[in-house]
Structure formats: C-alpha cells, structure tokens
Design an enzyme around this catalytic site. Structure first.
Site, PDB file in Angstrom:
ATOM      1  CG  ASN A 155      -0.241  -0.052   2.515  1.00 60.60           C
ATOM      2  OD1 ASN A 155       0.746  -0.741   2.693  1.00 60.60           O
ATOM      3  ND2 ASN A 155      -0.750   0.727   3.461  1.00 60.60           N
ATOM      4  CD  GLU A 253       3.907  -1.908  13.570  1.00 61.83           C
ATOM      5  OE1 GLU A 253       4.653  -1.717  14.531  1.00 61.83           O
ATOM      6  OE2 GLU A 253       2.716  -1.542  13.540  1.00 61.83           O
ATOM      7  CB  CYS A 287      -2.481   0.001   8.350  1.00 64.13           C
ATOM      8  SG  CYS A 287      -1.221   1.168   8.853  1.00 64.13           S
ATOM      9  CD  GLU A 468       7.494  -0.716  12.269  1.00 64.17           C
ATOM     10  OE1 GLU A 468       6.579   0.015  11.869  1.00 64.17           O
ATOM     11  OE2 GLU A 468       8.007  -1.606  11.571  1.00 64.17           O
TER      12      GLU A 468
HETATM   13  N1  LIG Z   1       0.282  -1.730  10.658  1.00 65.10           N
HETATM   14  C1  LIG Z   1       0.860  -1.222   9.595  1.00 65.10           C
HETATM   15  O1  LIG Z   1       1.785  -0.394   9.681  1.00 65.10           O
HETATM   16  C2  LIG Z   1       0.401  -1.668   8.230  1.00 65.10           C
HETATM   17  C3  LIG Z   1       0.839  -0.931   7.134  1.00 65.10           C
HETATM   18  C4  LIG Z   1       0.422  -1.324   5.853  1.00 65.10           C
HETATM   19  C5  LIG Z   1      -0.403  -2.425   5.660  1.00 65.10           C
HETATM   20  N2  LIG Z   1      -0.799  -3.118   6.756  1.00 65.10           N
HETATM   21  C6  LIG Z   1      -1.700  -4.253   6.576  1.00 65.10           C
HETATM   22  O2  LIG Z   1      -1.258  -5.073   5.461  1.00 65.10           O
HETATM   23  C7  LIG Z   1      -2.402  -5.647   4.836  1.00 65.10           C
HETATM   24  C8  LIG Z   1      -2.370  -5.370   3.352  1.00 65.10           C
HETATM   25  O3  LIG Z   1      -1.066  -5.603   2.837  1.00 65.10           O
HETATM   26  P1  LIG Z   1      -0.774  -6.940   2.027  1.00 65.10           P
HETATM   27  O4  LIG Z   1      -1.982  -7.403   1.304  1.00 65.10           O
HETATM   28  O5  LIG Z   1       0.482  -6.713   1.259  1.00 65.10           O
HETATM   29  O6  LIG Z   1      -0.478  -7.966   3.195  1.00 65.10           O
HETATM   30  P2  LIG Z   1       0.082  -9.424   2.980  1.00 65.10           P
HETATM   31  O7  LIG Z   1       0.185  -9.995   4.315  1.00 65.10           O
HETATM   32  O8  LIG Z   1      -0.657 -10.176   1.939  1.00 65.10           O
HETATM   33  O9  LIG Z   1       1.561  -9.204   2.361  1.00 65.10           O
HETATM   34  C9  LIG Z   1       2.493  -8.415   3.039  1.00 65.10           C
HETATM   35  C10 LIG Z   1       3.883  -8.888   2.638  1.00 65.10           C
HETATM   36  O10 LIG Z   1       4.038 -10.215   3.123  1.00 65.10           O
HETATM   37  C11 LIG Z   1       4.437 -11.060   2.072  1.00 65.10           C
HETATM   38  N3  LIG Z   1       3.906 -12.398   2.367  1.00 65.10           N
HETATM   39  C12 LIG Z   1       2.693 -12.895   2.039  1.00 65.10           C
HETATM   40  N4  LIG Z   1       2.576 -14.166   2.464  1.00 65.10           N
HETATM   41  C13 LIG Z   1       3.753 -14.477   3.087  1.00 65.10           C
HETATM   42  C14 LIG Z   1       4.268 -15.634   3.743  1.00 65.10           C
HETATM   43  N5  LIG Z   1       3.560 -16.766   3.831  1.00 65.10           N
HETATM   44  N6  LIG Z   1       5.529 -15.594   4.266  1.00 65.10           N
HETATM   45  C15 LIG Z   1       6.285 -14.455   4.166  1.00 65.10           C
HETATM   46  N7  LIG Z   1       5.858 -13.333   3.552  1.00 65.10           N
HETATM   47  C16 LIG Z   1       4.602 -13.340   3.030  1.00 65.10           C
HETATM   48  C17 LIG Z   1       3.878 -10.424   0.840  1.00 65.10           C
HETATM   49  O11 LIG Z   1       4.553 -10.883  -0.322  1.00 65.10           O
HETATM   50  C18 LIG Z   1       4.101  -8.960   1.137  1.00 65.10           C
HETATM   51  O12 LIG Z   1       5.434  -8.621   0.833  1.00 65.10           O
HETATM   52  C19 LIG Z   1      -3.608  -5.020   5.478  1.00 65.10           C
HETATM   53  O13 LIG Z   1      -4.122  -5.867   6.477  1.00 65.10           O
HETATM   54  C20 LIG Z   1      -3.058  -3.770   6.136  1.00 65.10           C
HETATM   55  O14 LIG Z   1      -3.806  -3.326   7.207  1.00 65.10           O
HETATM   56  C21 LIG Z   1      -0.442  -2.765   8.030  1.00 65.10           C
HETATM   57  N1  LIG Z   2       4.417   2.448   9.831  1.00 66.33           N
HETATM   58  C1  LIG Z   2       3.623   3.420   9.344  1.00 66.33           C
HETATM   59  C2  LIG Z   2       2.478   3.055   8.667  1.00 66.33           C
HETATM   60  C3  LIG Z   2       1.549   3.946   8.059  1.00 66.33           C
HETATM   61  C4  LIG Z   2       0.499   3.533   7.287  1.00 66.33           C
HETATM   62  C5  LIG Z   2       0.265   2.164   6.934  1.00 66.33           C
HETATM   63  O1  LIG Z   2      -0.530   1.775   6.095  1.00 66.33           O
HETATM   64  C6  LIG Z   2       4.088   4.836   9.587  1.00 66.33           C
HETATM   65  O2  LIG Z   2       3.405   5.813   9.281  1.00 66.33           O
HETATM   66  O3  LIG Z   2       5.216   4.954  10.115  1.00 66.33           O
END
Ligand SMILES: NC(=O)c1ccc[n+]([C@@H]2O[C@H](COP(=O)([O-])OP(=O)(O)OC[C@H]3O[C@@H](n4cnc5c(N)ncnc54)[C@H](O)[C@@H]3O)[C@@H](O)[C@H]2O)c1
Ligand SMILES: N/C(=C/C=C\C=O)C(=O)O
Length: 487
Positions: A155, A253, A287, A468
């Site tokens: 994202n 995260e 997120c 973080e």
């Molecule tokens: N808390 C935060 O800072 C934050 C930030 C951005 C996105 N997110 C969350 O991420 C999700 C969306 O992102 P997404 O669809 O890329 O998530 P995802 O879990 O599908 O993928 C995230 C990363 O993990 C890798 N991955 C997938 N399966 C894996 C496995 N079995 N082993 C190791 N790596 C693996 C993917 O290739 C990608 O690089 C949403 O739930 C969103 O809320 C959280």
């Molecule tokens: N880790 C962070 C995430 C922000 C948005 C995620 O979707 C940051 O702002 O440091």
C-alpha cells in the site's frame, strides 16, 4: 504489425549486484489492468545468496561508527530526494495511487525515514547503576542483531520499506528485504542509488517474489534471527509459525478497523474534510484509515449530510490527473473483495448513501479495465456486521450514531483490532479521557496522520506485536547486554 510493449524487467539486488532471475511474475498497472512489469519469482536459492552477501558485509558495516553510518543514510536520503519525481511517477504507476499523493507523501516520507534514523542513531543512551557496597558498576551496551529480514506490503511501498531498512542499517545490521510482489519497482529503483550513497555491497539486499515462495524462505532461514513484517494478520500468523522453531525476534505491524469518534461539540468545518481524507486517502489502502465513524446523535443528520456531500467531491480519476483525490485499487482481486463487503452490507439491509452502485464513475476508455471504484459511505448498519468488524482496506466507511461517551468507547473497542483512532471534540478533558480508554496504539484528537517518528508506532490486539520509532526500532534492531564490573 502491432507494436510490442516493452515490459519493465526487475532484477534482484544481492551483494551490490543486479542479478537476473530464472522465472518472473507479471506485475500490473492498476489504472489500466495491463501487465507492464515483470518481477523476479525468487526462492530459496536467491535467499541463500542474499544471506551469504549479508553475512560477508556484516563485520565491516557493524564495526563502522554510528557517525559513519549516519553519513551514508544522509547521502541516500539526498539521492532519493533528487529522484523524487521519477520515484513518485513509478510508485503511482505500480500501486495505483495518485501521482500527487506519491509526490507529497510516499516519497518525501521515504526520504525522511533515512534522515530521521540517520539523526536518531547518534542520540541513544545506555543505562548504568552502581552497587557501591559491593564495589560494582553495571551498564548496558547494545549491538546490531546481524542479518535483518524485512517484509513489506503493497500500500505504501517505498515509505514502509524504508521505514524498516533505515533503522536496521543505522544500527549496524545488514538486511534482506522482500517488498510486495505487486509493488516492487521503487525498491528496485532505490537499489540503483545504494552504491553512490556509499552503502557497501551486501549491506542492503533486496530479493523480489511471492510471500509463500521467497518470503517463507527468508522467514525460515536459520541465519536470519529477526523479522520485521508489515502486512495482514493471516500472513503474520504464518510467519510466527515458521519463525518459532528459531525463536526469532518479530515485529508485526498488521491491520486495523479504525474508529473516528465525533462528539456533538466537534468542529465540523475541520472534522468533515479530515475524516473524508482519513477514510479515502490512498484509496482507503492505509492501515490507519478510518472505516467506522461514530457520530453523536444530536449532530448525526447534519454530519451525514456534510460528509456525503464532501465524499462526492473526493474525485476518483486517472492517477496522473492532478485533480484526482483517489486512484485505482491495487488489484482486480482486491477490488472485488472490497465490493463484496458493500454487497454484504446491502444484503443485511444497510443503506449505501453514495459511491459504489449509487453514483456513476466516468473514466477514459484506456482506464475502463483499471481497478477503480467510488468512495462509498454506508449507514444503518449493525455493529455486528462484517463491515463493522473486519478490515476492508478500501474506500468504504460506515457511519453510525451513538448517545453517550461510555457507549461509544465500548463499541469502538468491540473489534479484534487496536491500531488507530481519531477523537473529535472541543472538550480537552474529554479527548484525553476517551483517548486513554480506547484500545488503540495510536489516537489522534482533532486531526489525523500527524506522525511523530520519535514515539512508538504500532497496534495492540490483532493489530500487531511491537512498536516502531526512534527508540523502539533501535531496541528492536539491536540486542542489549548488561555488563557488571567489580572494582
Ligand atoms: N500496521 C501497519 O503499519 C500496516 C501498514 C500497511 C499495511 N498493513 C496491513 O497489510 C495488509 C495489506 O497488505 P498486504 O496485502 O500486502 O499484506 P500481505 O500480508 O498479503 O503481504 C504483506 C507482505 O508479506 C508477504 N507475504 C505474504 N505471504 C507471506 C508468507 N507466507 N511468508 C512471508 N511473507 C509473506 C507479501 O509478499 C508482502 O510482501 C492489510 O491488512 C493492512 O492493514 C499494516
Ligand atoms: N508504519 C507506518 C504506517 C503507516 C500507514 C500504513 O498503512 C508509519 O506511518 O510509520
């Protein structure tokens, strides 16, 4: 003869060199639905090569002073900043977000990440105590962990990848990073700048590919003692399982189901536009985005009217259009997943006030196959609905009324997530009181997404493990030792 399209071919970056791959994955331009790039479909072999390079680079890099490493991070920040426009254009084409957002948020924050940790690494202190009666002095020292495994989502691709790389290498680690296979281009572009910035070969290794194949090879490798992951909960569960036999250090995260709580004394002139932005920025694919809006009953109809009007002004358009507020969602599959939640809401008797299935989306012919949808507002929906419980991670938000402070805190806390929240009120005592009672790692009051990188970032409950930030990332990417000296 039809013109053949030249596809952008990425290569892994290992040991300071770009290396071709045996097989590739198609990567799509979300605004057209066309394949425009091919990403290495790496596996164990590539991870092994990256571990070898990272292992070889660790002694030299970890023995450099924080001051020397800081200078390298500053040079990398400068080079990224010089490439800001190219990186912004690339991020927009890869992820579907508007160029404007990439130019004003994603890439500037990537630059800031390196600058921030280049500075913070110079200012950490350690602890010391004395036992005079025993003639002892105790103090702590910290050292880099070794090879850090970094896995980032699609994202905010470069923003979140550099949020991990910067603190990891600032602390003296070497890294193996795996960006999302759907958005790998800006990570690849950054690799072209590393040598010029003075990053030695093997300090930063970027291996592209899918999660199950190369991601799991990284997570399972015995010489990678630490994994920093940002992504979904199901993936985090899998990573936890795979890393458990090695007792790896984990930072997770994850997702959120973030509430906005709007009291009757909120300043709606500020609250409405900010809550539209917090709901739909980056196509709702942040997120920290708001996806549940609780409005005190006495102002509910006024807020709803203003919010729907403002949402209809949030323009969906071709990402290169400077007037567009929102671009395309990341993939066809994700678009269909987000749409399915709206269908479920309708089936439950909820009302869709604007957006999907209500208003018309106009797009140029070449973008008709892009993954676009309108920002959508749902109301008359029950707290038990999946739209109020599950993370949708798209431009969909639910608006519901509440009566009392106690009621809204209970309802806001009634989901498995605990990442972020916003509280809108002019009563300073109330914003402090409510913020403390919310089960969220982050609470913004009368604002949204004002980021203080010094302080802990992260969620509780199913939103993740760990934090973080300046101190938090430093402690995560180092091991601490307590030394006792008897004199
Ligand atoms: N808390 C935060 O800072 C934050 C930030 C951005 C996105 N997110 C969350 O991420 C999700 C969306 O992102 P997404 O669809 O890329 O998530 P995802 O879990 O599908 O993928 C995230 C990363 O993990 C890798 N991955 C997938 N399966 C894996 C496995 N079995 N082993 C190791 N790596 C693996 C993917 O290739 C990608 O690089 C949403 O739930 C969103 O809320 C959280
Ligand atoms: N880790 C962070 C995430 C922000 C948005 C995620 O979707 C940051 O702002 O440091």
């Amino acid at each position: 003869m039809a013109a053949t399209k030249t596809l952008l071919m990425l290569e892994n970056f290992i040991g300071g060199k770009f290396l071709p791959s045996h097989s590739y994955i198609d990567s799509y331009d979300p605004s057209t639905g066309e394949v425009y790039c091919r990403v290495p479909n790496s596996g164990k072999e590539e991870i092994e090569a990256a571990v070898e390079a990272a292992r070889a680079a660790f002694p030299g890099w970890s023995s450099r002073s924080p001051q020397e490493r800081s200078q390298v991070l500053h040079r990398l920040a400068d080079l990224l900043e010089l490439s800001l426009e190219d990186l912004a254009q690339a991020e927009s084409k890869d992820q579907g977000k508007t160029v404007t957002l990439a130019r004003t948020m994603d890439i500037p924050r990537s630059v800031q990440n390196f600058r921030f940790f280049a500075s913070s690494i110079l200012h950490h202190t350690s602890e010391c105590t004395q036992m005079d009666h025993l003639g002892c002095l105790h103090y702590t020292v910290r050292a880099p962990v070794g090879i850090a495994g970094l896995i980032s989502p699609w994202n905010l691709p470069l923003y979140l990848l550099t949020w991990k790389i910067a603190p990891a290498i600032a602390a003296g680690n070497t890294v193996i990073a795996k960006p999302s296979e759907m958005t790998s281009v800006t990570a690849w572009m950054m690799c072209k700048l590393l040598d010029k910035a003075g990053v030695p070969p093997g300090v930063v290794n970027i291996v592209f590919g899918t999660g199950p194949r190369v991601g799991e090879a990284l997570v399972s490798h015995p010489e990678v003692p630490l994994i920093s992951f940002t992504g979904s909960q199901p993936t985090a569960e899998r990573i936890t399982q795979l890393s458990a036999p090695h007792c790896k250090k984990l930072s997770l995260e994850l997702g959120g189901k973030n509430p906005a709580i709007i009291f009757e004394d909120a300043n709606l002139e500020e609250c409405v536009p900010t809550t539209v932005r917090s709901s739909f920025a980056n196509q709702g694919e942040i997120c920290l985005c708001t996806s549940r809006i609780f409005v005190q009953k006495s102002i509910y109809s006024d807020f709803l009217k203003r919010f729907v009007e403002a949402t209809r002004m949030w323009k969906v358009g071709v990402p290169s259009d400077p007037s567009a507020s929102m671009g395309a969602l990341i993939s066809k599959a994700h678009l269909e997943k987000v749409r399915s939640y709206i269908q479920k809401a309708r089936a439950e008797g909820a009302r869709v006030l604007c957006g999907e299935g209500v208003d018309k989306l106009d797009l140029p012919p070449r973008n008709q196959a892009g993954y676009f949808m309108l920002p959508t507002v749902i109301t008359d929906i029950k707290d038990e609905s999946c739209c109020m419980k599950e993370e949708i991670f798209g431009p969909v938000t639910c608006v519901v009324p509440f009566e009392s402070e106690e009621e809204v805190i209970r309802r806001a806390n009634s989901v498995k997530y605990g990442l972020a929240a916003t509280v809108w009120s002019g009563n300073v005592g109330r914003v402090h009181r409510v913020a403390k009672k919310l089960q969220s790692g982050l609470v913004w009051t009368n604002c949204w997404l004002i980021r203080e990188l010094n302080l802990p970032f992260g969620g509780m409950k199913s939103s993740g493990v760990g934090r973080e930030g300046a101190k938090d990332s430093y402690e995560f990417f180092t091991e601490v030792k307590t030394i006792t000296v008897k004199h």
